[in-house]
Design a protein around this motif. Structure first.
Motif, PDB file in Angstrom:
ATOM      1  N   ASP A   1       0.856  -1.266   0.144  1.00 17.08           N
ATOM      2  CA  ASP A   1      -0.102   0.179  -0.260  1.00 17.08           C
ATOM      3  C   ASP A   1       1.013   1.339   0.145  1.00 17.08           C
ATOM      4  OD1 ASP A   1      -1.804   2.068   0.370  1.00 17.08           O
ATOM      5  OD2 ASP A   1      -2.937   1.032   2.226  1.00 17.08           O
ATOM      6  N   PRO A   2       1.020   1.732  -1.081  1.00 17.11           N
ATOM      7  CA  PRO A   2       2.155   2.985  -1.403  1.00 17.11           C
ATOM      8  C   PRO A   2       1.456   4.180  -0.285  1.00 17.11           C
ATOM      9  CG  PRO A   2       1.155   2.357  -3.334  1.00 17.11           C
ATOM     10  CD  PRO A   2       0.275   1.672  -2.382  1.00 17.11           C
ATOM     11  N   LYS A   3       0.444   4.168  -0.002  1.00 15.48           N
ATOM     12  CA  LYS A   3       0.051   5.235   0.961  1.00 15.48           C
ATOM     13  C   LYS A   3       0.507   5.128   2.439  1.00 15.48           C
ATOM     14  CE  LYS A   3      -4.086   4.396  -0.071  1.00 15.48           C
ATOM     15  NZ  LYS A   3      -5.735   4.518  -0.104  1.00 15.48           N
ATOM     16  N   VAL A   4       0.865   3.755   2.729  1.00 18.04           N
ATOM     17  CA  VAL A   4       1.427   3.917   4.053  1.00 18.04           C
ATOM     18  C   VAL A   4       3.008   3.916   4.174  1.00 18.04           C
ATOM     19  CG1 VAL A   4       1.989   2.106   5.903  1.00 18.04           C
ATOM     20  CG2 VAL A   4      -0.188   1.879   4.537  1.00 18.04           C
ATOM     21  N   THR A   5       3.392   4.916   4.837  1.00 16.95           N
ATOM     22  CA  THR A   5       4.882   5.445   4.838  1.00 16.95           C
ATOM     23  C   THR A   5       5.659   5.658   6.340  1.00 16.95           C
ATOM     24  OG1 THR A   5       4.518   7.628   4.639  1.00 16.95           O
ATOM     25  CG2 THR A   5       4.939   6.362   2.601  1.00 16.95           C
ATOM     26  N   ASP A   6       5.506   4.322   7.021  1.00 19.33           N
ATOM     27  CA  ASP A   6       5.849   4.370   8.401  1.00 19.33           C
ATOM     28  C   ASP A   6       7.258   4.331   8.702  1.00 19.33           C
ATOM     29  OD1 ASP A   6       6.935   1.573   8.652  1.00 19.33           O
ATOM     30  OD2 ASP A   6       4.954   1.102   8.817  1.00 19.33           O
ATOM     31  N   GLU A   7       8.013   4.741   9.846  1.00 22.27           N
ATOM     32  CA  GLU A   7       9.354   5.093   9.894  1.00 22.27           C
ATOM     33  C   GLU A   7      10.050   3.450  10.030  1.00 22.27           C
ATOM     34  OE1 GLU A   7      11.029   7.766  10.001  1.00 22.27           O
ATOM     35  OE2 GLU A   7       9.217   8.782   9.436  1.00 22.27           O
ATOM     36  N   LEU A   8       9.374   2.362  10.384  1.00 21.67           N
ATOM     37  CA  LEU A   8      10.067   1.180  10.331  1.00 21.67           C
ATOM     38  C   LEU A   8      10.293   0.904   9.060  1.00 21.67           C
ATOM     39  CD1 LEU A   8      11.056  -1.465  11.885  1.00 21.67           C
ATOM     40  CD2 LEU A   8       8.591  -2.205  11.566  1.00 21.67           C
ATOM     41  N   THR A   9       9.260   0.797   7.983  1.00 18.77           N
ATOM     42  CA  THR A   9       9.715   0.709   6.729  1.00 18.77           C
ATOM     43  C   THR A   9      10.552   1.308   6.006  1.00 18.77           C
ATOM     44  OG1 THR A   9       7.074   0.202   6.499  1.00 18.77           O
ATOM     45  CG2 THR A   9       8.507   0.252   4.627  1.00 18.77           C
ATOM     46  N   LYS A  10      10.436   2.667   6.176  1.00 21.68           N
ATOM     47  CA  LYS A  10      11.523   3.427   5.533  1.00 21.68           C
ATOM     48  C   LYS A  10      13.029   3.049   6.270  1.00 21.68           C
ATOM     49  CE  LYS A  10       8.758   7.729   5.457  1.00 21.68           C
ATOM     50  NZ  LYS A  10       8.714   9.107   5.978  1.00 21.68           N
ATOM     51  N   GLU A  11      13.128   2.891   7.680  1.00 19.08           N
ATOM     52  CA  GLU A  11      14.499   2.579   8.157  1.00 19.08           C
ATOM     53  C   GLU A  11      15.128   1.145   7.674  1.00 19.08           C
ATOM     54  OE1 GLU A  11      17.498   3.520  10.270  1.00 19.08           O
ATOM     55  OE2 GLU A  11      16.040   4.706  10.133  1.00 19.08           O
ATOM     56  N   MET A  12      14.086   0.294   7.396  1.00 21.00           N
ATOM     57  CA  MET A  12      14.381  -1.003   6.990  1.00 21.00           C
ATOM     58  C   MET A  12      15.111  -1.279   5.622  1.00 21.00           C
ATOM     59  SD  MET A  12      12.081  -3.587   9.017  1.00 21.00           S
ATOM     60  CE  MET A  12      13.013  -5.334   8.379  1.00 21.00           C
ATOM     61  N   LEU A  13      14.332  -0.239   4.658  1.00 26.14           N
ATOM     62  CA  LEU A  13      14.573  -0.141   3.560  1.00 26.14           C
ATOM     63  C   LEU A  13      15.897   0.416   3.085  1.00 26.14           C
ATOM     64  CD1 LEU A  13      11.009   0.257   1.527  1.00 26.14           C
ATOM     65  CD2 LEU A  13      12.335  -1.644   1.637  1.00 26.14           C
ATOM     66  N   ALA A  14      15.996   1.551   3.855  1.00 25.83           N
ATOM     67  CA  ALA A  14      17.254   2.240   3.949  1.00 25.83           C
ATOM     68  C   ALA A  14      18.463   1.381   4.327  1.00 25.83           C
ATOM     69  CB  ALA A  14      17.209   3.276   4.603  1.00 25.83           C
ATOM     70  N   ASN A  15      18.354   0.772   5.464  1.00 25.81           N
ATOM     71  CA  ASN A  15      19.271  -0.128   5.870  1.00 25.81           C
ATOM     72  C   ASN A  15      19.754  -1.302   4.774  1.00 25.81           C
ATOM     73  OD1 ASN A  15      20.978  -1.075   8.197  1.00 25.81           O
ATOM     74  ND2 ASN A  15      19.614  -3.001   7.987  1.00 25.81           N
ATOM     75  N   GLU A  16      18.904  -1.625   3.927  1.00 28.21           N
ATOM     76  CA  GLU A  16      19.101  -2.499   2.696  1.00 28.21           C
ATOM     77  C   GLU A  16      19.776  -1.715   1.531  1.00 28.21           C
ATOM     78  OE1 GLU A  16      18.992  -5.825   2.727  1.00 28.21           O
ATOM     79  OE2 GLU A  16      18.847  -5.626   5.147  1.00 28.21           O
ATOM     80  N   GLY A  17      19.580  -0.493   1.744  1.00 31.71           N
ATOM     81  CA  GLY A  17      20.094   0.593   0.299  1.00 31.71           C
ATOM     82  C   GLY A  17      19.150   0.523  -0.756  1.00 31.71           C
ATOM     83  N   THR A  18      17.877   0.381  -0.403  1.00 30.99           N
ATOM     84  CA  THR A  18      16.863   0.387  -1.362  1.00 30.99           C
ATOM     85  C   THR A  18      15.516   1.451  -0.766  1.00 30.99           C
ATOM     86  OG1 THR A  18      15.701  -0.949  -2.832  1.00 30.99           O
ATOM     87  CG2 THR A  18      15.999  -1.715  -0.606  1.00 30.99           C
ATOM     88  N   THR A  19      14.663   1.533  -1.905  1.00 34.84           N
ATOM     89  CA  THR A  19      13.422   1.970  -1.704  1.00 34.84           C
ATOM     90  C   THR A  19      12.478   1.096  -2.154  1.00 34.84           C
ATOM     91  OG1 THR A  19      13.651   3.571  -3.646  1.00 34.84           O
ATOM     92  CG2 THR A  19      14.399   4.384  -1.631  1.00 34.84           C
ATOM     93  N   ASP A  20      12.836  -0.079  -2.924  1.00 41.98           N
ATOM     94  CA  ASP A  20      11.978  -0.720  -3.505  1.00 41.98           C
ATOM     95  C   ASP A  20      12.223  -2.405  -2.729  1.00 41.98           C
ATOM     96  OD1 ASP A  20      10.480  -2.216  -5.067  1.00 41.98           O
ATOM     97  OD2 ASP A  20      11.826  -2.294  -6.708  1.00 41.98           O
ATOM     98  N   PRO A  21      11.143  -2.671  -2.107  1.00 40.30           N
ATOM     99  CA  PRO A  21      11.159  -4.098  -1.464  1.00 40.30           C
ATOM    100  C   PRO A  21      11.623  -5.200  -2.341  1.00 40.30           C
ATOM    101  CG  PRO A  21       9.014  -3.361  -1.500  1.00 40.30           C
ATOM    102  CD  PRO A  21       9.867  -2.233  -2.250  1.00 40.30           C
TER     103      PRO A  21
END
Length: 191
Positions: free
Chosen positions: A171-191
Motif C-alpha cells: 500500500d503506497p499510502k503507508v509510509t511508516d518509519e520502520l519501513t523507511k528505516e529497514m529499506l534504507a538499511n538495505e540500501g533500497t526504496t524498493d522492497p
C-alpha cells in the motif's frame, strides 16, 4: 556412586539452544567450573539431525578431555518436549554408564533460577516459552517453535517487522518509519 572421589569427580552440563550450545564440566564437591565449550545451535524442532550431532559432540569431547570420573550428564535441550525425541536422545548416550538427565532447556533454566522453589520463568530468546512450577507440578506455555508460535522471541519480532514492511510496500499510502528505516538499511526504496 561407589568408589568415586567427589573432590575430582565432575558433571557435564549442557544448555543446547536455538542459537548456540554451551557445554561445561563442573567439579561435584564444589560446583567449580572446569571447562567450557560453545558449539552451534541445537534446537531439535528446527533441525533434529544436526542438533543430535552437536549435542553428542559436546558431551563426547568433554568426556575425552577430562581425566577424572564423570558421574552424570545434565542437558537442557531447546524443543525437547515439543519434538518428542527424548528417548532417541537418551539412546545416543547409552554408552555412558552414569545417569543422564534430559530436560527442556526452559525447565532446566527454571530449576537453576528457582533452586527447587515455586515460581515462573519467561524466556524470549531465539524462541519463546514460559515455564512455571507450583507445588512440584510443572506447567508450560508456548515453546512450539517458529512455525507455530514463539511470540515475543527474537525470530518472531524480526518476522513481524518484515511482515509490516511487506504490507506497507503493498500500500503506497503507508509510509511508516520502520519501513523507511529497514529499506534504507538495505540500501533500497524498493522492497
Amino acid at each position: 556412586m561407589k568408589g568415586v572421589c567427589y573432590m575430582t569427580a565432575f558433571l557435564i552440563g549442557g544448555d543446547c539452544g536455538g542459537t548456540k550450545s554451551t557445554f561445561v564440566t563442573l567439579t561435584v564437591d564444589n560446583g567449580k567450573l572446569r571447562k567450557k565449550m560453545t558449539l552451534g545451535p541445537a534446537n531439535v524442532i528446527a533441525d533434529p539431525v544436526n542438533s543430535l550431532t552437536v549435542i553428542k559432540a559436546g558431551v563426547t569431547r568433554l568426556l575425552a578431555e577430562e581425566q577424572d570420573n564423570c558421574v552424570g550428564i545434565v542437558l537442557g535441550v531447546a524443543g525437547l518436549t515439543t519434538a518428542g525425541i527424548q528417548e532417541q536422545l537418551q539412546r545416543e548416550f547409552a554408552f555412558f554408564a552414569g545417569p543422564v538427565w534430559l530436560l527442556d532447556d526452559a525447565q532446566l533454566a527454571l530449576y537453576g533460577k528457582l533452586m527447587g522453589r515455586d515460581g515462573a520463568l519467561l524466556i524470549a530468546g531465539t524462541g519463546s516459552i514460559a515455564y512455571a512450577r507450583y507445588q512440584g507440578v510443572f506447567t508450560r506455555a508456548g515453546g512450539f517453535g517458529h512455525l507455530l508460535g514463539d511470540e515475543g522471541s527474537g525470530y518472531w519480532i524480526g518476522r513481524e517487522a518484515f511482515l509490516r514492511v511487506c504490507k506497507a510496500c503493498d500500500d503506497p499510502k503507508v509510509t511508516d518509519e520502520l519501513t523507511k528505516e529497514m529499506l534504507a538499511n538495505e540500501g533500497t526504496t524498493d522492497p
